[in-house]
Design a protein around this motif. Structure first.
Motif, PDB file in Angstrom:
ATOM      1  N   SER A   1       0.773  -1.107  -0.567  1.00 28.62           N
ATOM      2  CA  SER A   1       0.357  -0.211  -0.137  1.00 28.62           C
ATOM      3  C   SER A   1       0.880   1.226  -0.493  1.00 28.62           C
ATOM      4  CB  SER A   1      -1.107   0.059   1.004  1.00 28.62           C
ATOM      5  OG  SER A   1      -2.003  -1.184   1.277  1.00 28.62           O
ATOM      6  N   LEU A   2       2.344   1.236   0.601  1.00 26.62           N
ATOM      7  CA  LEU A   2       3.077   1.977   0.578  1.00 26.62           C
ATOM      8  C   LEU A   2       3.509   2.626  -0.339  1.00 26.62           C
ATOM      9  CD1 LEU A   2       4.106   4.605   3.145  1.00 26.62           C
ATOM     10  CD2 LEU A   2       6.047   2.662   3.378  1.00 26.62           C
ATOM     11  N   ALA A   3       4.110   1.553  -1.110  1.00 25.69           N
ATOM     12  CA  ALA A   3       4.659   1.523  -2.456  1.00 25.69           C
ATOM     13  C   ALA A   3       3.577   2.073  -3.635  1.00 25.69           C
ATOM     14  CB  ALA A   3       5.235   0.415  -3.451  1.00 25.69           C
ATOM     15  N   ALA A   4       2.392   1.669  -3.825  1.00 26.90           N
ATOM     16  CA  ALA A   4       1.561   2.015  -4.433  1.00 26.90           C
ATOM     17  C   ALA A   4       1.431   3.686  -4.641  1.00 26.90           C
ATOM     18  CB  ALA A   4      -0.215   1.695  -4.170  1.00 26.90           C
ATOM     19  N   VAL A   5       1.316   4.552  -2.673  1.00 29.09           N
ATOM     20  CA  VAL A   5       1.325   6.221  -3.097  1.00 29.09           C
ATOM     21  C   VAL A   5       3.186   6.794  -3.172  1.00 29.09           C
ATOM     22  CG1 VAL A   5       0.909   7.556  -2.067  1.00 29.09           C
ATOM     23  CG2 VAL A   5      -0.670   5.472  -1.302  1.00 29.09           C
ATOM     24  N   ALA A   6       4.109   5.263  -3.249  1.00 29.98           N
ATOM     25  CA  ALA A   6       5.190   6.024  -3.535  1.00 29.98           C
ATOM     26  C   ALA A   6       5.138   6.246  -4.875  1.00 29.98           C
ATOM     27  CB  ALA A   6       6.668   5.618  -2.725  1.00 29.98           C
ATOM     28  N   GLY A   7       4.685   5.098  -5.459  1.00 32.19           N
ATOM     29  CA  GLY A   7       4.606   5.567  -6.894  1.00 32.19           C
ATOM     30  C   GLY A   7       5.054   6.995  -7.990  1.00 32.19           C
ATOM     31  N   PRO A   8       4.046   7.500  -7.873  1.00 30.77           N
ATOM     32  CA  PRO A   8       3.779   9.023  -8.085  1.00 30.77           C
ATOM     33  C   PRO A   8       5.338   9.536  -7.914  1.00 30.77           C
ATOM     34  CG  PRO A   8       1.317   8.506  -7.543  1.00 30.77           C
ATOM     35  CD  PRO A   8       2.374   7.499  -7.306  1.00 30.77           C
ATOM     36  N   LEU A   9       6.162   9.020  -6.655  1.00 31.96           N
ATOM     37  CA  LEU A   9       6.830  10.192  -6.605  1.00 31.96           C
ATOM     38  C   LEU A   9       8.424   9.565  -7.032  1.00 31.96           C
ATOM     39  CD1 LEU A   9       8.723  12.432  -4.401  1.00 31.96           C
ATOM     40  CD2 LEU A   9       8.848  10.212  -2.949  1.00 31.96           C
ATOM     41  N   VAL A  10       7.944   8.148  -6.902  1.00 29.70           N
ATOM     42  CA  VAL A  10       9.645   7.558  -8.284  1.00 29.70           C
ATOM     43  C   VAL A  10       9.347   7.758  -9.441  1.00 29.70           C
ATOM     44  CG1 VAL A  10      10.637   5.249  -7.565  1.00 29.70           C
ATOM     45  CG2 VAL A  10       9.906   6.178  -6.001  1.00 29.70           C
ATOM     46  N   GLY A  11       8.296   7.630  -9.621  1.00 32.88           N
ATOM     47  CA  GLY A  11       8.328   8.070 -11.141  1.00 32.88           C
ATOM     48  C   GLY A  11       8.178   8.948 -11.337  1.00 32.88           C
ATOM     49  N   GLY A  12       8.250  10.116 -10.436  1.00 31.28           N
ATOM     50  CA  GLY A  12       8.487  11.600 -10.830  1.00 31.28           C
ATOM     51  C   GLY A  12       9.508  11.519 -11.302  1.00 31.28           C
ATOM     52  N   ALA A  13      10.617  11.240 -10.064  1.00 30.68           N
ATOM     53  CA  ALA A  13      11.795  11.580 -10.528  1.00 30.68           C
ATOM     54  C   ALA A  13      13.040  10.937 -11.367  1.00 30.68           C
ATOM     55  CB  ALA A  13      12.535  11.104  -9.273  1.00 30.68           C
ATOM     56  N   MET A  14      12.181   9.637 -11.584  1.00 34.52           N
ATOM     57  CA  MET A  14      12.551   8.868 -13.195  1.00 34.52           C
ATOM     58  C   MET A  14      12.544   9.374 -14.118  1.00 34.52           C
ATOM     59  SD  MET A  14      14.408   6.053 -11.736  1.00 34.52           S
ATOM     60  CE  MET A  14      15.071   5.608 -13.437  1.00 34.52           C
TER      61      MET A  14
END
Length: 469
Positions: free
Chosen positions: A145-158
Motif C-alpha cells: 500500500s505504501l509503494a502504491a502511493v510512493a509510485g508517483p514520487l519515484v516515477g516522477g524522479a525517474m
C-alpha cells in the motif's frame, strides 16, 4: 513465537518482489504527459498504459497461486520477475504507443506473480507458526500500500532524469536484483511438485474462466470510453455476453475461477467486495488523475507532482497504526463508516480544485480522499474472512484482489476520458468530472458501510489469508 532469521530473510525477499506491482502501477501516472508528447498519442491511448496494467492484474493475480502450486512457487516467483525485466528492457525500443501498451501488459503479468507465489512460500516456511505467517502477510500488504502511493514520487524522479523511459528503466535492475536474491534465499520447490501437462494446467487454473473475465472487464472499459459513439452498444453487448458465458462456465468448471460458494454463502459477501471496488475507485482516481492535472494545469515537474501525493502514504500508514486495534476489537463497521466519510469529504473538496488552489490545500484534500484506503482494506479483509469458511479463503483472496483491480481500471478509464486536453480550464473541468465520479463512489461506499454489520472479531490467524491452489 519469534520469527527465525531464515524466515525473516524469506519474508524480506518476498517483500522485494511484491512491491514492483504497486510501484509499476502508480509510477506510470506521472509519465503519461511525457508519453503523450513523445508518441503524439491521445490521452485515451496513453491512459491504456495504466488501464491494461490493472486489467491484467485483475485476471492474472487470482490464478497465479494455482499456477505456483502446480509449477513450483519459487520457480514461478523468479520467472515473473525475469519477465518484468524483459518487458521493461524491450519497452525502451517501443516504436509506437500500441507496442508500449502490449509490453506493459507483459510487465503486468510478470509483476502479478510475486504476491500469490510469495504468500505460498511464506505459508510453507512458517507453517509451524501461523501467527508469524499472518503478521508477515500483513506487513507485505502494508508495504505494498505504501509503494502504491510512493509510485508517483519515484516515477516522477525517474521521468525527471530519463524522460518517459524512466519508470521502465527503474524496473530492470529492481526485477533482476529481486530474481537473483530469490534464487539465493528462497527454499527450493518440493520434489513432489511436477510440471503438469498443458491440459492439466488449463483445467486447474480455469484459464477459460480467466479469459472470459478479462474479456468482460475489457469490453466494459471500451464501452465506457466510447460512451459518445455508436460502438458503445457493441462493447456493452460484448460485456453482457462475456458475463453470461462466465457465469455458465463457472457453474460447470471443476476448478472455478470465481467460486459462487464464496460469493453467496453469506449474502453480504458481495457487499464487502463491491465496497472494496468503490474504495479503490476513489483511491486510484486520486492517484492517477491528480499528478497529471498538477503537471498540466499547475505546470509542476513530474517529481513535484509526486511530492504532492506522497503524504497520502504517510498519513495512511499512521491512521492504520492508530486505528487498527478497533478493527480487531470488533468495531470494523464504525471504522468503515469513519473512513468512508473522510474519503467522501476529500473527494468533494477535490472536485472544487482550480489552478489557483494552493498546493498545500490540494495535498490535504488528496490525503483526506485517498489515505483511508489502507485501513479500509484491512477492515474489509477482516470482514471478508469472517464471512467465508476456511477452505474458501484462497478463492476469497483472489476475488478480493480482482475487485481491487476492477476499481483501479474503472478509475484510470474515467481519468483518461476527462484529462485529455492541455488547456488548463478544460483540464480543471475534466478533473472536476473525475472527482464527481469519486464522490458518487464514496457516497455509495458510505451507504454500504452503514449496511454492513460486522460479525465476530477476527483473530490474527484469519485476518490475512494465505492463497491456496
Amino acid at each position: 513465537m519469534t520469527t527465525q532469521p531464515r524466515s525473516r530473510t524469506i519474508i524480506a525477499t518476498v517483500v522485494l518482489g511484491t512491491v514492483l506491482n504497486p510501484l509499476d502501477g502508480s509510477m506510470m501516472a506521472v509519465a503519461l504527459p511525457s508519453i503523450r508528447d513523445s508518441f503524439a498519442a491521445t490521452a485515451a491511448s496513453a491512459t491504456w498504459l495504466i488501464t491494461v496494467y490493472y486489467l491484467a492484474g485483475a485476471v492474472a493475480q487470482p490464478i497465479m497461486g494455482r499456477i505456483a502450486d502446480l509449477l513450483g512457487a519459487r520457480r514461478v516467483f523468479v520467472g515473473g520477475l525475469l519477465l518484468v525485466a524483459v518487458a521493461c528492457s524491450l519497452a525502451q525500443f517501443a516504436p509506437t504507443i500500441e507496442w508500449l501498451i502490449a509490453l506493459r501488459l507483459v510487465q503486468a503479468v510478470g509483476s502479478s506473480v510475486a504476491f500469490p507465489a510469495g504468500l505460498i512460500i511464506i505459508r510453507r516456511s512458517l507453517i509451524a507458526d501461523p501467527d508469524a505467517s499472518a503478521r508477515a502477510v500483513g506487513s507485505i500488504t502494508w508495504i505494498n500500500s505504501l509503494a502504491a502511493v510512493a509510485g508517483p514520487l519515484v516515477g516522477g524522479a525517474m521521468v525527471q532524469l530519463l524522460g518517459w523511459r524512466g519508470p521502465f528503466v527503474f524496473g530492470i535492475p529492481f526485477a533482476l536484483m529481486g530474481a537473483i536474491i530469490a534464487m539465493i534465499t528462497l527454499p527450493r520447490d518440493s520434489v513432489v511438485e511436477k510440471t503438469p501437462g498443458t491440459a492439466g494446467l488449463w483445467t486447474r487454473t480455469d484459464a477459460l474462466g480467466a479469459v472470459l473475465l478479462g474479456t468482460a472487464i475489457a469490453a466494459l472499459q471500451l464501452g465506457i470510453v466510447g460512451l459518445a459513439s455508436p460502438a458503445m452498444l457493441l462493447w456493452f453487448g460484448a460485456f453482457a455476453v462475456a458475463l453470461v458465458l462466465l457465469v455458465i462456465r463457472e457453474k460447470r468448471a471443476a476448478y472455478p475461477f470465481i467460486d459462487s460458494r464464496v460469493m453467496f454463502a453469506d449474502p453480504k459477501t458481495p457487499v464487502v467486495l463491491v465496497q472494496y471496488l468503490l474504495a479503490n475507485f476513489t483511491f486510484f482516481a486520486v492517484i492517477v488523475s491528480l499528478p497529471t492535472w498538477l503537471q498540466l494545469a499547475h505546470d509542476l515537474q513530474p517529481v513535484q507532482s509526486g511530492l504532492v501525493t506522497f503524504p497520502i502514504a504517510v498519513i495512511g500508514v499512521t491512521i492504520t497504526l492508530l486505528l487498527s486495534r478497533f478493527v480487531y476489537g470488533g468495531h470494523g463497521q464504525y471504522v468503515l463508516v469513519g473512513m468512508a466519510c473522510l474519503s467522501l469529504g476529500g473527494a468533494v473538496a477535490l472536485s472544487f480544485l482550480t489552478p489557483a488552489t494552493p498546493l498545500l490545500a490540494a495535498a490535504l484534500f488528496a490525503v483526506a480522499a485517498a489515505s483511508p484506503n489502507n485501513l479500509t482494506t484491512l477492515t474489509l479483509q477482516s470482514s471478508l474472512y469472517q464471512r467465508v469458511n476456511q477452505a474458501a479463503t484462497g478463492a476469497a483472496t483472489g476475488l478480493f484482489q480482482t475487485f481491487r483491480y476492477v476499481g483501479a481500471t474503472l478509475a484510470s478509464t474515467v481519468a483518461g476520458l476527462n484529462l485529455h486536453s492541455t488547456d488548463p480550464a478544460q483540464l480543471t473541468a475534466g478533473m472536476r468530472n473525475v472527482m464527481l465520479c469519486a464522490v458518487v463512489a464514496g457516497g455509495l461506499a458510505l451507504v454500504l458501510a452503514l449496511l454492513l454489520r460486522p460479525g465476530a472479531a477476527p483473530s490474527t490467524q484469519t485476518t490475512i489469508a494465505p492463497v491456496e491452489s
